[in-house]
Scaffold this active site. Structure first.
Site, PDB file in Angstrom:
ATOM      1  CB  ALA A  31      18.775  48.067  13.959  1.00  0.00           C
ATOM      2  CG  LEU A  32      23.999  47.645  11.112  1.00  0.00           C
ATOM      3  CD1 LEU A  32      25.058  47.693   9.772  1.00  0.00           C
ATOM      4  CD2 LEU A  32      24.393  46.974  11.424  1.00  0.00           C
ATOM      5  CG  HIS A  36      26.287  46.567  15.073  1.00  0.00           C
ATOM      6  ND1 HIS A  36      25.336  47.433  15.280  1.00  0.00           N
ATOM      7  CD2 HIS A  36      25.740  45.829  14.961  1.00  0.00           C
ATOM      8  CE1 HIS A  36      24.381  46.540  15.784  1.00  0.00           C
ATOM      9  NE2 HIS A  36      24.387  45.349  15.760  1.00  0.00           N
ATOM     10  CE  LYS A 148      24.992  45.288  24.744  1.00  0.00           C
ATOM     11  NZ  LYS A 148      23.639  44.165  23.853  1.00  0.00           N
ATOM     12  NE  ARG A 186      16.254  42.852  22.373  1.00  0.00           N
ATOM     13  CZ  ARG A 186      16.889  42.255  22.033  1.00  0.00           C
ATOM     14  NH1 ARG A 186      18.851  42.075  21.432  1.00  0.00           N
ATOM     15  NH2 ARG A 186      16.501  40.898  21.165  1.00  0.00           N
TER      16      ARG A 186
END
Ligand code: AMP
Length: 277
Positions: A31-32, A36, A148, A186
């Site tokens: 879920a880049l 990332h 993060k 998220r």
């Protein structure tokens, strides 16, 4: 190129190493987003060969519902990684990483215990175990992690030192949306209204850090930040803490590097952030 098995991965890595190429690994759960990709770009600058791993690690989910809901988008991820570009995507199935009979857990005491460790029992054991395995599988010279997840970065640094793993850990800056919200997979789960409020988390801890630097008491500044976050419509502030940046233990010594770390719930989504103080 997407590789699914450790044997295939090793074949590529052995060839690269025989050529004297340096290898960087960027562990992800897919879920880049740009956060990332910034790690992959840093690896691209430093290393001859770059591997991105995409593995939604069941062992680091303390909440089964969170694991089920975790977004998966391998084709889109591969397209994004092609823009960097990376040399290899390692995306194994769960039983390739944890085959029948798997019995080992890597557990880092101390830095794993407070904050995220307390709220998410077992989470950092899962992280430490999979990261150790990924280093073993990829034989990488450098591993790239985001600030993060500050506590995770400190856990990985401790792990690598304690186990003498021959990998250098690079901590990369948090990439944020234009309004300051830290990018996270998220964030996609927020409603439109929630997304509008979400940056308050970052803004409130930034204001608290500024106030502390200006001489306000740690406790007062943190209490005000929590009130601001609640008033903006967050469901719950789980913690806002000022900690020693390395050990994550409580620290009231402004002379040593400190970090403010926070977790709060919005729209049923758990958001975390942290900044230097
Ligand atoms: P994840 O896929 O969420 O496990 O994250 C994989 C890696 O990307 C971890 O090292 C994260 O700290 C890093 N990462 C996630 N979000 C960001 C961000 N907004 N900025 C920088 N790094 C990030």
């Amino acid at each position: 190129m997407i590789v699914r098995t450790v044997a295939d991965l090793r074949r590529h890595v052995r060839g690269w190493r025989a050529d004297g190429a340096s290898i960087g690994v960027v562990p992800t759960m897919g879920a880049l987003h740009d956060g990332h990709l910034s790690l992959a770009r840093a690896a691209r600058r430093d290393c001859d060969r770059v591997i991105t791993t995409i593995f939604v690690n069941p062992k680091q989910f303390n909440n089964p519902a969170d694991l089920l809901k975790y977004p998966r988008s391998e084709d889109a991820d591969a397209a994004l990684l092609a823009t960097v570009p990376v040399d290899l995507i390692f995306a194994p199935a769960t039983d390739e990483v944890y085959p029948e009979g798997f019995k080992t857990t890597v557990s880092v005491a101390g830095v794993s215990e407070p904050l995220e460790g307390r709220m998410r029992p077992g989470h950092f054991d899962g992280v430490a175990t999979v990261v150790t395995k990924l280093f073993g599988m990829t034989m990488a010279d450098r591993g790239y992690f985001g600030q993060k997840d500050w506590q995770q970065l400190q856990v990985v640094l401790r792990l690598v030192r304690d186990l003498n793993l021959p990998v250098e850990i690079i901590g990369c800056e948090t990439i944020r949306e234009a309004d300051g919200l830290a990018m996270s997979s998220r964030n996609l789960r927020l409603t439109q209204a929630g997304r509008g409020k979400a940056a308050v988390l970052y803004r409130a801890i930034t204001a608290a850090a500024d106030d502390i630097r200006a001489g306000q008491s740690d406790r007062m500044a943190i209490r005000e930040a929590a009130e601001t976050i609640r008033a903006a419509g967050f469901d719950r502030v789980e913690y806002i803490e000022l900690r020693d940046a390395q050990t994550l233990m409580p620290s009231d010594d402004p002379a040593s590097p400190r970090r403010m770390l926070a977790a709060a719930w919005l729209d049923g989504v758990r958001l975390i952030d942290n900044i230097p103080v």
